[in-house]
Design a protein around this motif. Sequence first.
Motif, PDB file in Angstrom:
ATOM      1  N   ALA A  77       0.843  -1.192   0.000  1.00 37.64           N
ATOM      2  CA  ALA A  77       0.000   0.000   0.000  1.00 37.64           C
ATOM      3  C   ALA A  77       0.877   1.240   0.000  1.00 37.64           C
ATOM      4  N   PHE A  78       0.387   2.277  -0.672  1.00 38.32           N
ATOM      5  CA  PHE A  78       1.118   3.539  -0.803  1.00 38.32           C
ATOM      6  C   PHE A  78       0.128   4.692  -0.720  1.00 38.32           C
ATOM      7  N   SER A  79       0.634   5.842  -0.331  1.00 35.57           N
ATOM      8  CA  SER A  79      -0.162   7.069  -0.364  1.00 35.57           C
ATOM      9  C   SER A  79      -0.490   7.384  -1.816  1.00 35.57           C
ATOM     10  N   THR A  80      -1.634   8.005  -2.031  1.00 35.78           N
ATOM     11  CA  THR A  80      -1.986   8.429  -3.384  1.00 35.78           C
ATOM     12  C   THR A  80      -1.334   9.765  -3.748  1.00 35.78           C
ATOM     13  N   ARG A  81      -0.651  10.402  -2.804  1.00 34.31           N
ATOM     14  CA  ARG A  81      -0.035  11.709  -3.052  1.00 34.31           C
ATOM     15  C   ARG A  81       1.275  11.532  -3.815  1.00 34.31           C
ATOM     16  N   CYS A  82       1.310  12.065  -5.036  1.00 38.23           N
ATOM     17  CA  CYS A  82       2.525  12.024  -5.844  1.00 38.23           C
ATOM     18  C   CYS A  82       3.564  12.965  -5.228  1.00 38.23           C
ATOM     19  N   PRO A  83       4.792  12.492  -5.032  1.00 35.20           N
ATOM     20  CA  PRO A  83       5.813  13.348  -4.429  1.00 35.20           C
ATOM     21  C   PRO A  83       6.302  14.474  -5.339  1.00 35.20           C
ATOM     22  N   HIS A  84       5.932  14.452  -6.602  1.00 38.00           N
ATOM     23  CA  HIS A  84       6.392  15.485  -7.530  1.00 38.00           C
ATOM     24  C   HIS A  84       5.732  16.832  -7.231  1.00 38.00           C
ATOM     25  N   GLN A  85       4.386  16.862  -7.258  1.00 39.19           N
ATOM     26  CA  GLN A  85       3.682  18.117  -6.995  1.00 39.19           C
ATOM     27  C   GLN A  85       2.418  17.923  -6.171  1.00 39.19           C
ATOM     28  N   GLY A  86       2.253  16.759  -5.583  1.00 35.13           N
ATOM     29  CA  GLY A  86       1.150  16.535  -4.668  1.00 35.13           C
ATOM     30  C   GLY A  86      -0.176  16.134  -5.276  1.00 35.13           C
ATOM     31  N   CYS A  87      -0.227  15.891  -6.569  1.00 36.61           N
ATOM     32  CA  CYS A  87      -1.474  15.438  -7.190  1.00 36.61           C
ATOM     33  C   CYS A  87      -1.788  14.020  -6.723  1.00 36.61           C
ATOM     34  N   ALA A  88      -3.040  13.635  -6.854  1.00 38.89           N
ATOM     35  CA  ALA A  88      -3.439  12.269  -6.519  1.00 38.89           C
ATOM     36  C   ALA A  88      -3.200  11.361  -7.723  1.00 38.89           C
ATOM     37  N   VAL A  89      -2.568  10.205  -7.485  1.00 40.32           N
ATOM     38  CA  VAL A  89      -2.414   9.232  -8.566  1.00 40.32           C
ATOM     39  C   VAL A  89      -3.817   8.814  -9.004  1.00 40.32           C
ATOM     40  N   ALA A  90      -3.964   8.473 -10.275  1.00 36.44           N
ATOM     41  CA  ALA A  90      -5.307   8.266 -10.801  1.00 36.44           C
ATOM     42  C   ALA A  90      -5.563   6.890 -11.391  1.00 36.44           C
ATOM     43  N   SER A  91      -4.500   6.123 -11.662  1.00 34.53           N
ATOM     44  CA  SER A  91      -4.731   4.819 -12.275  1.00 34.53           C
ATOM     45  C   SER A  91      -3.565   3.882 -11.995  1.00 34.53           C
ATOM     46  N   VAL A  92      -3.828   2.603 -12.228  1.00 28.96           N
ATOM     47  CA  VAL A  92      -2.789   1.581 -12.156  1.00 28.96           C
ATOM     48  C   VAL A  92      -2.884   0.819 -13.471  1.00 28.96           C
ATOM     49  N   SER A  93      -1.776   0.825 -14.222  1.00 28.37           N
ATOM     50  CA  SER A  93      -1.788   0.233 -15.554  1.00 28.37           C
ATOM     51  C   SER A  93      -0.432  -0.353 -15.898  1.00 28.37           C
ATOM     52  N   ASP A  94      -0.427  -1.551 -16.473  1.00 26.69           N
ATOM     53  CA  ASP A  94       0.792  -2.191 -16.957  1.00 26.69           C
ATOM     54  C   ASP A  94       1.889  -2.273 -15.892  1.00 26.69           C
ATOM     55  N   GLY A  95       1.505  -2.537 -14.637  1.00 26.36           N
ATOM     56  CA  GLY A  95       2.485  -2.686 -13.567  1.00 26.36           C
ATOM     57  C   GLY A  95       2.962  -1.382 -12.951  1.00 26.36           C
ATOM     58  N   TYR A  96       2.297  -0.273 -13.287  1.00 24.61           N
ATOM     59  CA  TYR A  96       2.694   1.030 -12.754  1.00 24.61           C
ATOM     60  C   TYR A  96       1.496   1.785 -12.192  1.00 24.61           C
ATOM     61  N   ILE A  97       1.757   2.528 -11.137  1.00 27.64           N
ATOM     62  CA  ILE A  97       0.800   3.480 -10.578  1.00 27.64           C
ATOM     63  C   ILE A  97       1.093   4.794 -11.304  1.00 27.64           C
ATOM     64  N   VAL A  98       0.067   5.436 -11.848  1.00 33.36           N
ATOM     65  CA  VAL A  98       0.275   6.589 -12.727  1.00 33.36           C
ATOM     66  C   VAL A  98      -0.364   7.854 -12.143  1.00 33.36           C
ATOM     67  N   CYS A  99       0.434   8.932 -12.147  1.00 31.66           N
ATOM     68  CA  CYS A  99      -0.057  10.250 -11.745  1.00 31.66           C
ATOM     69  C   CYS A  99      -0.442  11.021 -13.007  1.00 31.66           C
ATOM     70  N   PRO A 100      -1.649  11.588 -13.063  1.00 30.26           N
ATOM     71  CA  PRO A 100      -2.084  12.270 -14.278  1.00 30.26           C
ATOM     72  C   PRO A 100      -1.478  13.659 -14.485  1.00 30.26           C
ATOM     73  N   PRO A 125       5.090   4.749   1.592  1.00 32.12           N
ATOM     74  CA  PRO A 125       4.493   3.443   1.892  1.00 32.12           C
ATOM     75  C   PRO A 125       3.478   3.536   3.022  1.00 32.12           C
ATOM     76  N   ARG A 126       2.499   2.665   2.987  1.00 37.90           N
ATOM     77  CA  ARG A 126       1.512   2.504   4.055  1.00 37.90           C
ATOM     78  C   ARG A 126       1.497   1.026   4.436  1.00 37.90           C
ATOM     79  N   GLN A 127       1.073   0.726   5.613  1.00 32.20           N
ATOM     80  CA  GLN A 127       0.968  -0.656   6.068  1.00 32.20           C
ATOM     81  C   GLN A 127      -0.417  -1.192   5.727  1.00 32.20           C
ATOM     82  N   VAL A 128      -0.460  -2.383   5.119  1.00 34.91           N
ATOM     83  CA  VAL A 128      -1.734  -3.005   4.773  1.00 34.91           C
ATOM     84  C   VAL A 128      -1.698  -4.464   5.212  1.00 34.91           C
TER      85      VAL A 128
END
Length: 139
Positions: A77-100, A125-128
């Motif tokens: 589990a991970f935070s949805t907050r992208c470390p680049h500019q704080g946007c929320a990640v929006a999808s998971v595709s082809d083995g990657y979590i993607v920030c829009p 990271p988050r604990q799940v």
Amino acid sequence: MTASTPSRRTVLQAGGVAVAGGLTVAACGAASTPQAAPNTVVTGPVGTPDQVPVGGGAIFPKAAVVVTQPVQGQFRAFSTRCPHQGCAVASVSDGYIVCPCHNSRFAVATGAPTPDSPAQQPLAPRQVAVEGGSLVIEG
């Protein structure tokens, strides 16, 4: 040919239409802008293991967490907050979590960014755990 001067009423009506049109355009633009991820840390049940595909993941926006399953039965589990500019990640595709916002991509197994991502830090990271058939985010 003489030029006619518009009445005060005509000028005010035209200005009102322009302002209303501008607000409509602004509202449409805001709807398509990616949202910042919340700072709130949520703990407790967020979903079920069957919502998370093997090799992929699922985003639980209310908990601000993305849960992945890199291999069968192994959850991360991970935070949805992208470390680049704080946007929320929006999808998971082809083995990657993607920030829009700028297309940063993060590995589902580690949350680490790809070398070509604008983000240079991994997702937090988050604990799940799986408890009683639920995915539970722990403090």
